[in-house]
Design an enzyme around this catalytic site. Structure first.
Site, PDB file in Angstrom:
ATOM      1  N   HIS A  96       6.500  -1.727   4.085  1.00 62.14           N
ATOM      2  CA  HIS A  96       6.228  -3.134   4.387  1.00 62.14           C
ATOM      3  C   HIS A  96       5.500  -3.782   3.223  1.00 62.14           C
ATOM      4  O   HIS A  96       4.746  -3.135   2.510  1.00 62.14           O
ATOM      5  CB  HIS A  96       5.415  -3.276   5.677  1.00 62.14           C
ATOM      6  N   HIS A 149       2.872  -6.777   2.377  1.00 61.95           N
ATOM      7  CA  HIS A 149       1.895  -7.724   2.938  1.00 61.95           C
ATOM      8  C   HIS A 149       1.998  -9.047   2.190  1.00 61.95           C
ATOM      9  O   HIS A 149       2.034  -9.065   0.949  1.00 61.95           O
ATOM     10  CB  HIS A 149       0.470  -7.192   2.739  1.00 61.95           C
ATOM     11  N   ASN A 160       0.868  -1.171   0.000  1.00 62.38           N
ATOM     12  CA  ASN A 160       0.000   0.000   0.000  1.00 62.38           C
ATOM     13  C   ASN A 160       0.909   1.226   0.000  1.00 62.38           C
ATOM     14  O   ASN A 160       1.890   1.278   0.757  1.00 62.38           O
ATOM     15  CB  ASN A 160      -0.892   0.016   1.247  1.00 62.38           C
TER      16      ASN A 160
HETATM   17  P1  AMP Z   1      -0.829  -0.593   5.805  1.00 62.77           P
HETATM   18  O1  AMP Z   1      -2.289  -0.287   5.746  1.00 62.77           O
HETATM   19  O2  AMP Z   1      -0.282  -1.116   4.498  1.00 62.77           O
HETATM   20  O3  AMP Z   1      -0.005   0.541   6.375  1.00 62.77           O
HETATM   21  O4  AMP Z   1      -0.695  -1.834   6.776  1.00 62.77           O
HETATM   22  C1  AMP Z   1      -0.314  -1.740   8.101  1.00 62.77           C
HETATM   23  C2  AMP Z   1      -0.595  -3.085   8.716  1.00 62.77           C
HETATM   24  O5  AMP Z   1       0.070  -3.143   9.946  1.00 62.77           O
HETATM   25  C3  AMP Z   1      -2.086  -3.341   8.992  1.00 62.77           C
HETATM   26  O6  AMP Z   1      -2.501  -4.514   8.292  1.00 62.77           O
HETATM   27  C4  AMP Z   1      -2.140  -3.507  10.504  1.00 62.77           C
HETATM   28  O7  AMP Z   1      -3.058  -4.489  10.912  1.00 62.77           O
HETATM   29  C5  AMP Z   1      -0.714  -3.880  10.843  1.00 62.77           C
HETATM   30  N1  AMP Z   1      -0.279  -3.523  12.194  1.00 62.77           N
HETATM   31  C6  AMP Z   1      -0.460  -2.341  12.820  1.00 62.77           C
HETATM   32  N2  AMP Z   1       0.109  -2.359  14.039  1.00 62.77           N
HETATM   33  C7  AMP Z   1       0.679  -3.581  14.165  1.00 62.77           C
HETATM   34  C8  AMP Z   1       1.417  -4.232  15.209  1.00 62.77           C
HETATM   35  N3  AMP Z   1       1.692  -3.609  16.368  1.00 62.77           N
HETATM   36  N4  AMP Z   1       1.824  -5.504  15.004  1.00 62.77           N
HETATM   37  C9  AMP Z   1       1.551  -6.140  13.842  1.00 62.77           C
HETATM   38  N5  AMP Z   1       0.861  -5.581  12.832  1.00 62.77           N
HETATM   39  C10 AMP Z   1       0.424  -4.332  12.988  1.00 62.77           C
END
Ligand code: AMP
Ligand code: ZN
Length: 108
Positions: free
Chosen positions: A101, A103, A88
């Site tokens: 990151h 996914h 994203n």
């Molecule tokens: P994005 O929308 O691409 O920025 O994805 C961020 C992702 O990080 C989301 O799918 C969240 O569920 C995940 N996320 C947020 N905080 C944490 C955390 N503390 N540990 C693991 N995943 C997380």
């Protein structure tokens, strides 16, 4: 390391996460709110805000992230059934955590 970055805190070990893999360049941990039976995040140790912030010198880390995602998918037996790899990019692209990151979603 960036102050107030959730993923930098996870990488520093000051915030918990369920790690699957770690090396000198990247870590892989479980997404806290999974959108698939398997939902992991492949995260470079170095703080890079988003795909938009990559430079020509960052080819290595991007290829390492994709190749490691492929490897863990195979190791966890979800390669054959298929999976998605998703970046994203910025708010309009659905990015909420501004530390690059990838996914990995699968296990259907
Ligand atoms: P994005 O929308 O691409 O920025 O994805 C961020 C992702 O990080 C989301 O799918 C969240 O569920 C995940 N996320 C947020 N905080 C944490 C955390 N503390 N540990 C693991 N995943 C997380
Ligand atoms: Zn960060």
């Amino acid at each position: 390391m960036e102050k107030d970055c959730v993923f930098c805190e996870i990488i520093r070990g000051v915030r918990p996460a369920d790690f699957l893999y770690q090396d000198d360049s990247l870590v892989i941990f479980k997404d806290i709110h999974p959108h698939a039976p398997i939902h992991w995040l492949v995260v470079p140790r170095r703080h890079i805000r988003s795909i938009n912030d990559l430079s020509d010198q960052d080819g290595d880390i991007i290829s390492q992230m994709i190749l490691k995602a492929k490897e863990v998918a195979k190791d966890h037996a979800i390669a054959e059934s298929g999976y998605k790899l998703l970046f994203n990019v910025e708010r309009g692209g659905g990015q909420f955590i501004f530390h690059l990151h990838l996914h990995l979603l699968g296990g259907w």
